[in-house]
Structure formats: C-alpha cells, structure tokens
Design an enzyme around this catalytic site. Structure first.
Site, mmCIF file in Angstrom:
data_model
loop_
_atom_site.group_PDB
_atom_site.id
_atom_site.type_symbol
_atom_site.label_atom_id
_atom_site.label_comp_id
_atom_site.label_asym_id
_atom_site.label_seq_id
_atom_site.Cartn_x
_atom_site.Cartn_y
_atom_site.Cartn_z
ATOM 1 N N THR A 1 5.315 1.560 13.750
ATOM 2 C CA THR A 1 5.195 1.171 12.267
ATOM 3 C C THR A 1 5.880 1.877 11.477
ATOM 4 O OG1 THR A 1 3.232 2.383 12.138
ATOM 5 C CG2 THR A 1 2.960 -0.046 12.859
ATOM 6 N N LYS B 1 -8.255 -1.804 -8.930
ATOM 7 C CA LYS B 1 -9.728 -1.944 -9.004
ATOM 8 C C LYS B 1 -9.971 -1.982 -10.411
ATOM 9 C CE LYS B 1 -10.158 -0.822 -4.213
ATOM 10 N NZ LYS B 1 -9.266 -0.339 -3.667
ATOM 11 N N GLU C 1 2.317 -4.956 14.368
ATOM 12 C CA GLU C 1 1.073 -5.047 15.197
ATOM 13 C C GLU C 1 0.659 -6.454 15.919
ATOM 14 O OE1 GLU C 1 1.173 -3.255 12.260
ATOM 15 O OE2 GLU C 1 0.276 -1.501 12.504
ATOM 16 N N TRP D 1 -11.258 -6.755 -8.557
ATOM 17 C CA TRP D 1 -10.017 -6.527 -7.911
ATOM 18 C C TRP D 1 -8.827 -7.526 -8.506
ATOM 19 C CZ3 TRP D 1 -10.645 -6.737 -1.862
ATOM 20 C CH2 TRP D 1 -11.320 -5.803 -1.304
HETATM 21 P P1 ADP Z 1 5.049 -1.936 8.515
HETATM 22 O O1 ADP Z 1 5.368 -1.228 9.658
HETATM 23 O O2 ADP Z 1 5.277 -1.565 7.086
HETATM 24 O O3 ADP Z 1 3.307 -2.089 8.345
HETATM 25 P P2 ADP Z 1 5.212 -4.477 8.950
HETATM 26 O O4 ADP Z 1 6.532 -5.389 8.985
HETATM 27 O O5 ADP Z 1 4.626 -4.536 9.946
HETATM 28 O O6 ADP Z 1 5.780 -3.155 8.471
HETATM 29 O O7 ADP Z 1 4.319 -5.115 7.630
HETATM 30 C C1 ADP Z 1 3.377 -5.708 7.748
HETATM 31 C C2 ADP Z 1 2.763 -5.854 6.424
HETATM 32 O O8 ADP Z 1 3.647 -6.539 5.533
HETATM 33 C C3 ADP Z 1 1.630 -6.928 6.419
HETATM 34 O O9 ADP Z 1 0.352 -6.270 6.646
HETATM 35 C C4 ADP Z 1 1.621 -7.521 4.941
HETATM 36 O O10 ADP Z 1 1.129 -6.256 3.915
HETATM 37 C C5 ADP Z 1 3.361 -7.455 4.557
HETATM 38 N N1 ADP Z 1 3.615 -8.805 4.752
HETATM 39 C C6 ADP Z 1 4.381 -9.389 5.732
HETATM 40 N N2 ADP Z 1 4.557 -10.537 5.491
HETATM 41 C C7 ADP Z 1 4.192 -10.889 4.207
HETATM 42 C C8 ADP Z 1 4.243 -12.050 3.410
HETATM 43 N N3 ADP Z 1 4.740 -13.170 3.769
HETATM 44 N N4 ADP Z 1 3.446 -11.781 2.009
HETATM 45 C C9 ADP Z 1 3.055 -10.589 1.746
HETATM 46 N N5 ADP Z 1 2.836 -9.719 2.585
HETATM 47 C C10 ADP Z 1 3.732 -9.541 3.608
#
Ligand code: ADP
Length: 550
Positions: free
Chosen positions: A194, A447, A339, A452
């Site tokens: 990640t 917040k 993940e 929120w």
């Molecule tokens: P990282 O390794 O930075 O976590 P990821 O690609 O795994 O990268 O990121 C996942 C995160 O990206 C999600 O938990 C969410 O916050 C954000 N995300 C992914 N797709 C979307 C979407 N369509 N809209 C909003 N947020 C998204």
C-alpha cells in the site's frame, strides 16, 4: 487448509486448482491470434498475440528456473504497462514464485525498504529506470541480480549495478518447453504494498485463488463488463494493485489488450485510443482530467471509446457529465483498494432504474455502487454496531470476501480484522438498494461541532464550477467548531474566479453549515505515487492557516 467441516457426501466434480497460469493457457487456446499492443519505453509500438505472450512467458519461466527461483520466492518488477511486464505476470506467478510489483514513483529509499522487506530475489526493470535502480541497488540486501527489460543492444556498456542481466537474453537462452506446475490454489501469487501515507508501507499478498475469483467476478456485465468484443487499454498501472486485475481478466475474455507504457499524458493516451480503436479503459480521475483537457483544447472526438471505469478516488460528477454529454462515453464509478485486489463495488443500474428521470439515474451513478458477487460490505459505528442502509447514515465501511485481505504480509500491523471484517478506513452511506457512497476517508473527514462534514461532496460541487480544474477540501482548526472546511482550488487555465463567487456557488447545493469557510487558490495540488491528491501534504502546508471565521 480448510477450517470448515466436510459433508459426508462430497460433490463429484473435478478438483482443479484455480491457478493464474490457466488464464494465459486459455487465452492462447481460445484467442491465440488476438493482439497485445504496447507503446514501449523504447518509443515504438510493439504488437504480438496472446499465443506469443504465452510462449515467451514459458521461456521466461524456464529462465527463472535456471536462475534458481523457487516456489514462494519473490521476484520484483519496476515497470510500466507493457508486454514484457505481462509476460512476468504469468512467468513468475505461473511457476509458483510471487510477483512483487513495485511503484517506480516511490523514492529510492522507499523502494529499498520494500524490496528488503519482501526479500526480493531478482528485480526486473524497464530500461528508463536504470538510474533509479542504480540509486537503490546498493541498499537492497536480498536481490541476487537485476534484469533490464530490453534487447541486448540497449544494455549499458557499464553500470553501477554489478549483476545486471538482459531480459531478451534470458528469453533467447531458454526454450518454451515448459509445463505450468499444479499446486495449491491458496499459494501466494503476487504482492503489492500500500502506498503508506502514514507509517511504512504494508504488503497485500494475493493468492492464485483470490486472483482468479476476482478476475471472474470483475469481467461480469455488472462488474467491469469486459468481453471478447472489447479493446482494452488499462491506464491504471500494473504496479498498482495489478492494474485493477485487468492483466488477468482481459486475457480471460480474449479482448485485445493495449498497453500505454510510460506515456500517460492526454495526447499520448488519446492517440493510442484512436490508433487501436480502444473501447474500454480504466484509471484514476487525475489521468482522465489530463485526457479531457487535451481533447477539449484540441476539439477532438473519441471514435471508438465507449466506457471508462473511474476509481481510486471519487469521480467528480462534472467529469462523468463531460464524458457522457460531450463525448458519448459512459463512465462507470468503481471503488476498491489494494487490500481488496482491488474491486469492491461498481456502479451499474438495475432495470427499475431505467425508467427514472435522467437526474435520478445520474444521482445513482455518482455513488460508488453495489458490491460484485463475492464481496460483502457493511457500515458500523465506532463500537462496531451495524448502521442502517438508508442512504443517509454514514459510518465506517467494512468489507469481507475471498479476495479481501485477512492480514498483511509478515503480519505487519497485527490483527487487522474486526469481528471477521476488514476495516477499509473509508466512511460511507449505503442506501436501501445496497448502493454505497463514500463520503470520505475517516482521516480526511471534517469534524465540525460534533458532526461530520464529508469532503468529497464539497470537492465535487467545487469541481462542477466551470472555472475550477481541481479542488481539495481540508479541515482547519477552529476555536468554536473544532474544525471548519477550507477549500484549496486550482483554477482552469485563464479562468477568472474569486473566493466569494465560489462560496456563493455552494448556496442551495448543500446544508448551509457545510459551506466552506474559506477558499484559497494554488497553482497545483500535491499528488502521491498512485495519482491521488495527498491531503496530508495539503494539511501540513496549511497547518498555520487562519480562517476568517476563527
Ligand atoms: P492506497 O494504497 O493509497 O490505500 P488504494 O488504491 O488501495 O491506495 O486506495 C484505496 C482507497 O482509495 C479507498 O480506501 C478509498 O479511500 C479510495 N477510493 C478508491 N476508489 C474510490 C472511489 N471510487 N471513490 C472514492 N474513494 C475511492
């Protein structure tokens, strides 16, 4: 392996392990002549077929065997989307080793940390990454040799890397006489770290079974809807969550594959779309922004593109509307994470939606969507109590399923599951029809006075203003309300806009108390290694900021 009891009467179907090698075998047997086209870092366009890819993947599997790579050992790549990278996807995983895709946009020290943590044995890299590889090689303790992915005549005369091999030599020196081994489908197949915006990056370790199931589910019509009639160009990089699984799901369907290499600017992507008559693509909003800007400035049209999947961060509704109304291209909103292999939800309509007004349908399509079969989601409060699916209540989003992580590589971060569910770190609503909408990442949510404020909504409204190119919303400390929203905005080139005009633009679009307290204009926003806006950097940059209302 199974923790579940066996029935006294077991089914009598063949037990074939779900292995990644079976995908390229299928593509070869059924769609052997279908093309894989790559824009190479060498600058030219390379074409060959699934049959060629399968043959060279077998040659590479023999090369890996000759290099002494054993089952379960990690082999790293530092490469763009291209045919050699695809060969490694199959050669490494297919032979039982583990493909560790590394993000080349990371710094040399971060790469060395990841390679050491993964105990990579070999590292394959695109030739333009030679200086980067030279910068981190001395700090990598387990890598036995580096392989430059090019022809012999492109190899450097000398290099700081002592054990430097040539990819095409490895192919030439080995035959394609190789039978893919059969082994337990739960064996590890690939590893992706990640991006680690806080703390060290952690590894998600996929299995053959999770990968094959994810690919099967993601091709389905209400998933990514890929078929043999498509020409697919994954803009999302193969070093980031396996290009959302497309190097597996596309050969499964036999669709023609087009790889863009290192050229992800609007002009290069557009030209490849047109040249290869691409029908379907997938990427993060930042890439589409570049493409739409280029196409708009040059008054161009898409002659073949039908659909783009947008995910990784929220797709601004203004972008969806431009794609659809100006160019007739459908955008499909999808959500997932490293993940989760990554696909969790996709937003497609159901038959009862088709008679709704366009506005009502658009409101659904802006959500992140319903889960594809295999994934389950729920929202919970801070005590893990499940919250209602009413489209209004927001809570912490959790997920489970056969391609959702159960623990990080080497147990980093300890027990990650909460009551059998993976906490995604996202805050979301789920409506009565099961459509999920992300309101924020839990660490980005503002917040204000005990309530929120979701920043994605505010950013989407800002980006629907014709003068706004990009917007990010962050919480700024406030003496009375705890935090209040500040909007950080990049204007479109030559556009005129004052902060008062933009704040006024929010009127009637949102609850009054959600309106940003202030707007500040910047030349650009910081982006991370996977193309996402880095909110933590922006927060850092504005940590001393005083709101006019404070
Ligand atoms: P990282 O390794 O930075 O976590 P990821 O690609 O795994 O990268 O990121 C996942 C995160 O990206 C999600 O938990 C969410 O916050 C954000 N995300 C992914 N797709 C979307 C979407 N369509 N809209 C909003 N947020 C998204």
């Amino acid at each position: 392996m199974s923790q579940y009891p066996q029935s006294p009467l077991m089914g009598q179907m063949m037990h074939q392990p779900l292995l990644i090698s079976s995908i390229i075998e299928h593509a070869d047997r059924q769609f052997g002549k279908n093309e894989i086209v790559s824009r190479r870092v060498e600058g030219d366009i390379h074409r060959y077929t699934y049959r060629d890819c399968h043959r060279r993947a077998r040659q590479m599997a023999n090369a890996l065997r000759a290099l002494g790579v054993k089952m379960g050992e990690r082999v790293a790549t530092l490469a763009w989307n291209g045919y050699r990278h695809m060969e490694l996807y199959y050669a490494v995983s297919g032979s039982g080793a583990v493909l560790h895709t590394i993000n080349p946009r990371l710094f040399a020290e971060q790469i060395a940390y990841i390679a050491n943590h993964a105990e990579d044995q070999y590292l394959f890299f695109d030739m333009n990454f030679l200086p980067l590889a030279e910068a981190f090689a001395a700090h990598c303790t387990t890598i036995k040799a580096y392989v430059m992915m090019c022809d012999r005549d492109r190899m450097p005369k000398e290099s700081k890397i002592a054990n430097l091999l040539c990819y095409e030599d490895l192919i030439d020196n080995n035959t394609d006489d190789y039978v893919w081994p059969l082994f337990d489908e739960n064996s590890a197949s690939s590893l992706c770290y990640t991006s680690g915006t806080t703390g060290h990056p952690k590894g998600a370790l996929y299995s053959h079974r999770s990968t094959v199931l994810h690919s099967l589910a993601s091709c389905s019509p209400d998933g990514l809807n890929v078929s043999a009639r498509d020409v697919v160009l994954p803009v999302v990089p193969m070093f980031h969550v396996n290009a959302w699984g497309l190097p597996y799901s596309v050969p499964m369907t036999g669709a023609k594959m087009v790889f863009p290499g290192a050229s992800l600017d609007g002009k290069s992507v557009y030209e490849l779309f047109e040249q290869e008559q691409v029908t379907f693509s997938a990427g993060v909003p930042t890439v589409w922004l570049g493409l739409l800007t280029y196409v708009g400035q040059n008054n161009l049209r898409f002659s073949s593109l039908k659909r783009t999947v947008v995910g990784g961060s929220a797709c601004p509704p203004s972008m969806m509307k431009t794609f659809m109304h100006k160019y007739g291209v459908e955008t499909v909103h999808a959500w997932g994470m490293t993940e989760m292999s990554p696909l969790g939800t996709v937003c497609t309509l159901q038959s009862n939606h088709l008679t709704m007004s366009e506005e009502a349908r658009q409101a659904i399509l802006e959500k992140q969507g319903h889960t594809i079969y295999g994934v389950q989601i729920r929202i919970v409060d801070d005590n893990f109590k499940e919250l209602p699916w009413d489209g209004k209540t927001f809570g912490n989003l959790q997920a489970k399923g056969p391609w959702v992580i159960s623990s990080y590589f080497k147990g980093e971060g300890g027990d990650v599951l909460q009551d059998g569910w993976f906490p995604t770190g996202d805050v979301a609503t789920i409506d009565a029809e099961g459509y999920m909408q992300i309101t924020d990442r839990s660490k980005d949510v503002i917040k204000s006075g005990g309530e929120w404020i979701g920043t994605i909504d505010l950013e989407n409204i800002a980006m629907s203003h014709p003068a706004v190119l990009q917007a990010a919303c962050i919480g700024i400390a406030h003496p009375k309300w705890d935090e209040r929203p500040l909007l950080v905005v990049v204007k479109k080139q030559g556009a005129d806009l004052t902060k008062e005009e933009l704040i006024e633009f929010f009127q009637g679009k949102i609850a009054k108390w959600w309106t940003p307290d202030d707007v500040t204009f910047v030349d650009e926003l910081p982006h991370g290694a996977t193309g996402k806006i880095l909110k933590n950097k922006i927060r850092e940059q504005f940590k001393e900021y005083k709101l006019p209302t404070a």
